[in-house]
Design an enzyme around this catalytic site. Sequence first.
Site, mmCIF file in Angstrom:
data_model
loop_
_atom_site.group_PDB
_atom_site.id
_atom_site.type_symbol
_atom_site.label_atom_id
_atom_site.label_comp_id
_atom_site.label_asym_id
_atom_site.label_seq_id
_atom_site.Cartn_x
_atom_site.Cartn_y
_atom_site.Cartn_z
ATOM 1 N N ASN A 220 0.856 -0.847 0.029
ATOM 2 C CA ASN A 220 -0.067 -0.030 0.014
ATOM 3 C C ASN A 220 1.013 1.662 -0.248
ATOM 4 O O ASN A 220 2.455 1.027 0.385
ATOM 5 C CB ASN A 220 -0.950 -0.099 1.147
ATOM 6 C CG ASN A 220 -0.543 0.168 2.687
ATOM 7 O OD1 ASN A 220 0.530 0.615 3.006
ATOM 8 N ND2 ASN A 220 -0.512 -1.082 3.504
ATOM 9 N N LYS A 299 7.526 -18.158 -9.254
ATOM 10 C CA LYS A 299 7.220 -17.397 -9.556
ATOM 11 C C LYS A 299 6.044 -17.268 -10.786
ATOM 12 O O LYS A 299 6.101 -18.483 -12.106
ATOM 13 C CB LYS A 299 8.237 -16.616 -10.675
ATOM 14 C CG LYS A 299 7.300 -15.019 -11.367
ATOM 15 C CD LYS A 299 8.646 -14.329 -12.136
ATOM 16 C CE LYS A 299 8.285 -13.099 -12.796
ATOM 17 N NZ LYS A 299 8.460 -11.980 -14.133
ATOM 18 N N ASP A 316 -6.475 -9.057 13.056
ATOM 19 C CA ASP A 316 -6.408 -7.128 12.951
ATOM 20 C C ASP A 316 -5.190 -7.030 14.525
ATOM 21 O O ASP A 316 -5.209 -7.424 15.891
ATOM 22 C CB ASP A 316 -7.396 -6.543 14.086
ATOM 23 C CG ASP A 316 -7.743 -5.247 13.382
ATOM 24 O OD1 ASP A 316 -6.829 -4.254 14.486
ATOM 25 O OD2 ASP A 316 -7.987 -4.427 12.931
ATOM 26 N N LYS A 347 -14.163 2.686 15.340
ATOM 27 C CA LYS A 347 -12.534 1.902 15.226
ATOM 28 C C LYS A 347 -12.180 2.204 17.204
ATOM 29 O O LYS A 347 -12.100 1.216 16.865
ATOM 30 C CB LYS A 347 -11.887 1.880 14.165
ATOM 31 C CG LYS A 347 -11.690 1.647 12.905
ATOM 32 C CD LYS A 347 -11.312 1.646 11.975
ATOM 33 C CE LYS A 347 -11.475 1.952 10.288
ATOM 34 N NZ LYS A 347 -11.020 2.567 9.406
ATOM 35 N N LYS A 351 -11.993 -1.446 18.634
ATOM 36 C CA LYS A 351 -10.666 -2.132 18.488
ATOM 37 C C LYS A 351 -10.413 -1.841 20.337
ATOM 38 O O LYS A 351 -9.582 -1.922 20.279
ATOM 39 C CB LYS A 351 -10.071 -1.731 17.792
ATOM 40 C CG LYS A 351 -10.191 -2.193 16.352
ATOM 41 C CD LYS A 351 -8.702 -1.555 15.493
ATOM 42 C CE LYS A 351 -9.391 -1.573 13.803
ATOM 43 N NZ LYS A 351 -8.051 -1.789 13.049
HETATM 44 O O1 C5P Z 1 -6.920 -0.373 8.939
HETATM 45 P P1 C5P Z 1 -7.813 0.121 9.650
HETATM 46 O O2 C5P Z 1 -8.386 0.860 9.357
HETATM 47 O O3 C5P Z 1 -8.981 -0.582 10.651
HETATM 48 O O4 C5P Z 1 -6.516 0.952 11.064
HETATM 49 C C1 C5P Z 1 -6.821 1.119 11.793
HETATM 50 C C2 C5P Z 1 -5.890 0.740 12.951
HETATM 51 O O5 C5P Z 1 -5.804 -0.318 13.286
HETATM 52 C C3 C5P Z 1 -4.401 1.647 12.694
HETATM 53 O O6 C5P Z 1 -4.114 2.159 13.307
HETATM 54 C C4 C5P Z 1 -3.279 0.310 11.609
HETATM 55 O O7 C5P Z 1 -1.955 0.382 12.647
HETATM 56 C C5 C5P Z 1 -4.437 -0.900 12.819
HETATM 57 N N1 C5P Z 1 -4.613 -2.787 12.454
HETATM 58 C C6 C5P Z 1 -3.915 -3.058 13.067
HETATM 59 N N2 C5P Z 1 -3.981 -4.482 12.578
HETATM 60 C C7 C5P Z 1 -4.873 -4.255 11.607
HETATM 61 C C8 C5P Z 1 -5.533 -3.816 10.496
HETATM 62 C C9 C5P Z 1 -5.372 -2.514 10.643
HETATM 63 O O8 C5P Z 1 -3.571 -3.293 13.518
HETATM 64 N N3 C5P Z 1 -4.840 -6.092 9.879
#
Ligand code: C5P
Length: 419
Positions: A220, A299, A316, A347, A351
């Site tokens: 990304n 490959k 996550d 979030k 989270k």
């Molecule tokens: O991708 P997203 O918007 O959910 O990311 C929000 C937060 O969660 C960010 O701080 C990112 O570093 C964290 N994150 C994570 N693991 C993931 C996706 C995102 O810790 N798989």
Amino acid sequence: MSIPSSALPVAATRVLLGIGGGIAAYKSAELVRRLRDGGADVRVVMTASAQQLVGEATFQALSGNPVRTSLWDAEAEAAMGHIELARWADQLLIAPATADLMARLAAGMADDLLTTLVLASKAPLWLAPAMNQQMWAHPATQVNLSKLRARGVSLLGPAVGDQACGDVGPGRMLEPGAIARAVLGACSDDVELAGLAGMPLLVSAGPTFEDIDPVRYLGNRSSGRMGYAIAEIAATAGAKVTLVSGPVSLATPAGVRRIDVRSALDMQAAVDAEVQGKVAFISAAAVADFRPALVSGSKIKKGDAELEVKLVRNPDILAELSQRADRPFLVGFAAETEDVEQHAREKLSSKRLDMIAANRVGMHGSGFESAENALTVYWNGGDAEIALADKRDVARQLLALMVRRIADRDGHNQRGVAS
Ligand code: C5P
């Protein structure tokens, strides 16, 4: 490199600069200048080997103070005894710190003036290592390094690059400006960031790369600059920063311990291994939500007109961490293209974060791949705007907010216990 005056303290910090016998000692002359530009009072101590490489007179002229070279100089001892000199220092800085000096320090030896001063002083010790890359990588040096780190010694570098011996790799002394900024920044009287002094912090930064085959990956557009700015400003304010970094092309900020990772799974393993004992985790990394279900060992050929790659969800990292009983203060980032507040608050609660910093991506001049950023920070019961500015300014404001929220939480918990 000149130091912006706003980044430096006004009061004269007393820096005892030890110079070891590495060829990088020629840069220490510039370092004395940079420290004095920052308002520091500098006294120089040279080892016997350093005197073979650079001249005492240079350092005497630049520091404006007599240079000390021996424990046995009766005249110098009469002027300022070595114990007095050790007590005089607010900060001890050794640059360059050679492999031999680090070994003697790790063993607690006091076989010359410099090592004796280190043992006799309570001041924080900073080392800017400089040596051949093979010597740096040697297990003996690495063991000494771990011992010194465990004692709270702060490492500045080394940088990676061309070496005087013709090798390329880690072992170059950091540039004098970066060393001076780190040492003087740690004694800065920045009241808002004062709470960061000595705080163990974990920061993640950059993208993750999810391999498809040996040559292709899903990535990304994160440059890592926001997370690196946070790590730099926090370390400058005296925090003990560990930075878990996805693949980026940025230099490690001075005083920061960096762990390089590639995929989301690597990042999760590194974060889990490092999180214990940290007061806060700032998750600025743009972690890939998906990875290829299967990574091809060879490959993939372009034989067919279409190729289907099945993706599976990555864990996550933040959400899983927030379930742990020993979770630190958790700061997340949310890059959104629309309904920023709603998505960020969702979030924050899903989270179970303590704070979330949201930015609108796709907006010109901010967010991904940009040197500037603007954030809105949300927490339960509040929010704050951080206007569009250089990422280092934004990092400073975000850290100040975090320090205040941690202090509020701790104050609240203490009141709760007392009542
Ligand atoms: O991708 P997203 O918007 O959910 O990311 C929000 C937060 O969660 C960010 O701080 C990112 O570093 C964290 N994150 C994570 N693991 C993931 C996706 C995102 O810790 N798989």
